[in-house]
Design a protein around this motif. Structure first.
Motif, PDB file in Angstrom:
ATOM      1  N   GLU A  23      -4.791   6.107  -1.512  1.00  0.00           N
ATOM      2  CA  GLU A  23      -3.655   5.132  -1.387  1.00  0.00           C
ATOM      3  C   GLU A  23      -3.854   4.331  -2.703  1.00  0.00           C
ATOM      4  O   GLU A  23      -5.071   4.049  -2.923  1.00  0.00           O
ATOM      5  N   SER A  24      -2.914   3.715  -3.196  1.00  0.00           N
ATOM      6  CA  SER A  24      -2.889   2.444  -4.029  1.00  0.00           C
ATOM      7  C   SER A  24      -2.491   1.150  -3.624  1.00  0.00           C
ATOM      8  O   SER A  24      -1.765   1.291  -2.431  1.00  0.00           O
ATOM      9  N   TYR A  25      -2.652   0.102  -4.047  1.00  0.00           N
ATOM     10  CA  TYR A  25      -2.331  -1.217  -3.354  1.00  0.00           C
ATOM     11  C   TYR A  25      -1.920  -2.064  -4.688  1.00  0.00           C
ATOM     12  O   TYR A  25      -2.422  -1.999  -5.791  1.00  0.00           O
ATOM     13  N   ASP A  78       3.419  13.446   1.772  1.00  0.00           N
ATOM     14  CA  ASP A  78       3.669  12.279   2.389  1.00  0.00           C
ATOM     15  C   ASP A  78       4.872  12.976   3.498  1.00  0.00           C
ATOM     16  O   ASP A  78       5.888  12.898   3.355  1.00  0.00           O
ATOM     17  N   GLY A 117       5.346   3.523   2.691  1.00  0.00           N
ATOM     18  CA  GLY A 117       4.080   2.864   2.573  1.00  0.00           C
ATOM     19  C   GLY A 117       4.070   1.936   3.678  1.00  0.00           C
ATOM     20  O   GLY A 117       4.696   1.777   4.671  1.00  0.00           O
ATOM     21  N   VAL A 164       0.861  -1.086  -0.043  1.00  0.00           N
ATOM     22  CA  VAL A 164      -0.064   0.015  -0.141  1.00  0.00           C
ATOM     23  C   VAL A 164       1.037   1.404   0.002  1.00  0.00           C
ATOM     24  O   VAL A 164       1.877   1.280   0.754  1.00  0.00           O
ATOM     25  N   MET A 165       0.455   2.070  -0.984  1.00  0.00           N
ATOM     26  CA  MET A 165       1.340   3.388  -1.178  1.00  0.00           C
ATOM     27  C   MET A 165       0.450   4.538  -1.213  1.00  0.00           C
ATOM     28  O   MET A 165      -0.626   4.327  -1.836  1.00  0.00           O
ATOM     29  N   LEU A 166       0.853   5.710  -0.709  1.00  0.00           N
ATOM     30  CA  LEU A 166       0.097   6.891  -1.212  1.00  0.00           C
ATOM     31  C   LEU A 166      -0.033   7.201  -2.726  1.00  0.00           C
ATOM     32  O   LEU A 166       1.291   7.078  -3.255  1.00  0.00           O
ATOM     33  N   LYS A 167      -0.923   7.588  -3.232  1.00  0.00           N
ATOM     34  CA  LYS A 167      -1.109   7.889  -4.505  1.00  0.00           C
ATOM     35  C   LYS A 167      -0.077   9.123  -4.939  1.00  0.00           C
ATOM     36  O   LYS A 167       0.265  10.049  -4.140  1.00  0.00           O
ATOM     37  N   ALA A 214      -6.785  -0.724   2.500  1.00  0.00           N
ATOM     38  CA  ALA A 214      -6.328   0.656   1.671  1.00  0.00           C
ATOM     39  C   ALA A 214      -7.327   1.752   1.695  1.00  0.00           C
ATOM     40  O   ALA A 214      -8.452   1.479   1.712  1.00  0.00           O
TER      41      ALA A 214
END
Length: 77
Positions: free
Chosen positions: A69-71, A15, A39, A7-10, A64
Motif C-alpha cells: 500500500e501507498s499513503y 485489488d 482504498g 491509503v491505496m493499494l500500490k 498502511a
C-alpha cells in the motif's frame, strides 16, 4: 488539528474488492467504468504539537502495509 490519511493499494497489486465493485457497477447498468481501485481514508484528531512527521510514522508502523500500500497524509489545520 486533524489529519486525513489516504491509503491505496500500490499499482500492480491485485485489488479483488475494486474488481467486485467494477463488476457490480456494470451489473447495475453503469457504463464506461474501465477500472476501480478501492482504498481507505483514516481521519485522526491530533493533540496540539502532533505534526505530519508523527502521522507519517503512524502510517509506516500501523496504518498502511507499506509492502503493498501507498499513503498520502493531508494535514487539515
Amino acid at each position: 488539528m486533524k489529519a486525513r490519511v489516504h491509503v491505496m493499494l500500490k499499482p500492480g497489486v491485485l485489488d479483488p474488492q475494486g474488481a467486485a465493485i467494477g463488476h457490480a457497477l456494470g451489473a447495475l447498468g453503469f457504463e464506461g467504468v474501465q477500472g476501480v481501485r478501492q482504498g481507505k481514508v483514516i481521519e485522526l484528531d491530533l493533540a496540539e504539537g502532533v505534526g505530519e512527521e508523527a502521522v507519517r510514522a503512524m502510517c509506516e508502523q500501523l496504518l498502511a502495509n507499506t509492502v503493498i500500500e501507498s499513503y498520502q497524509v493531508e494535514m487539515l489545520g
